[in-house]
Design a protein around this motif. Sequence first.
Motif, PDB file in Angstrom:
ATOM      1  N   ASP A 190       0.821  -1.221   0.000  1.00  0.00           N
ATOM      2  CA  ASP A 190       0.000   0.000   0.000  1.00  0.00           C
ATOM      3  C   ASP A 190       0.848   1.261   0.000  1.00  0.00           C
ATOM      4  OD1 ASP A 190      -2.290  -1.510  -0.029  1.00  0.00           O
ATOM      5  OD2 ASP A 190      -2.598  -1.416   2.132  1.00  0.00           O
ATOM      6  N   GLU A 191       1.916   1.265   0.762  1.00  0.00           N
ATOM      7  CA  GLU A 191       2.743   2.466   0.855  1.00  0.00           C
ATOM      8  C   GLU A 191       3.516   2.763  -0.434  1.00  0.00           C
ATOM      9  OE1 GLU A 191       4.963  -0.993   2.681  1.00  0.00           O
ATOM     10  OE2 GLU A 191       2.968  -0.146   2.953  1.00  0.00           O
ATOM     11  N   GLU A 192       3.595   1.803  -1.346  1.00  0.00           N
ATOM     12  CA  GLU A 192       4.302   1.995  -2.619  1.00  0.00           C
ATOM     13  C   GLU A 192       3.351   2.192  -3.792  1.00  0.00           C
ATOM     14  OE1 GLU A 192       7.549   2.305  -2.836  1.00  0.00           O
ATOM     15  OE2 GLU A 192       7.876   1.849  -0.729  1.00  0.00           O
ATOM     16  N   LEU A 193       2.060   2.091  -3.562  1.00  0.00           N
ATOM     17  CA  LEU A 193       1.089   2.117  -4.657  1.00  0.00           C
ATOM     18  C   LEU A 193       1.113   3.429  -5.435  1.00  0.00           C
ATOM     19  CD1 LEU A 193      -1.064   0.646  -6.209  1.00  0.00           C
ATOM     20  CD2 LEU A 193      -2.751   1.508  -4.574  1.00  0.00           C
TER      21      LEU A 193
END
Length: 70
Positions: A10-13
């Motif tokens: 999620d943090e890289e999406l």
Amino acid sequence: MTQITLNIPDEELTFFMKLIEKFNYETVINDFSVSEEMKNLLDHRRVTSKSEDFIPWTEAKKQLIFKSKK
């Protein structure tokens, strides 16, 4: 055509989506719905199930019967 499935944290999406904006891609969402009746039935089964009634998968798959296609 080659199809690739990725699991993106999620943090890289956001970064990933900006990166692939430069390419032709198609977003596929595996969406399905479950009715309230189905949810209630599953909840009831979870509450009333007993671990001693469980069958190990190795045993359960022996009980499956597949019909041959003619």
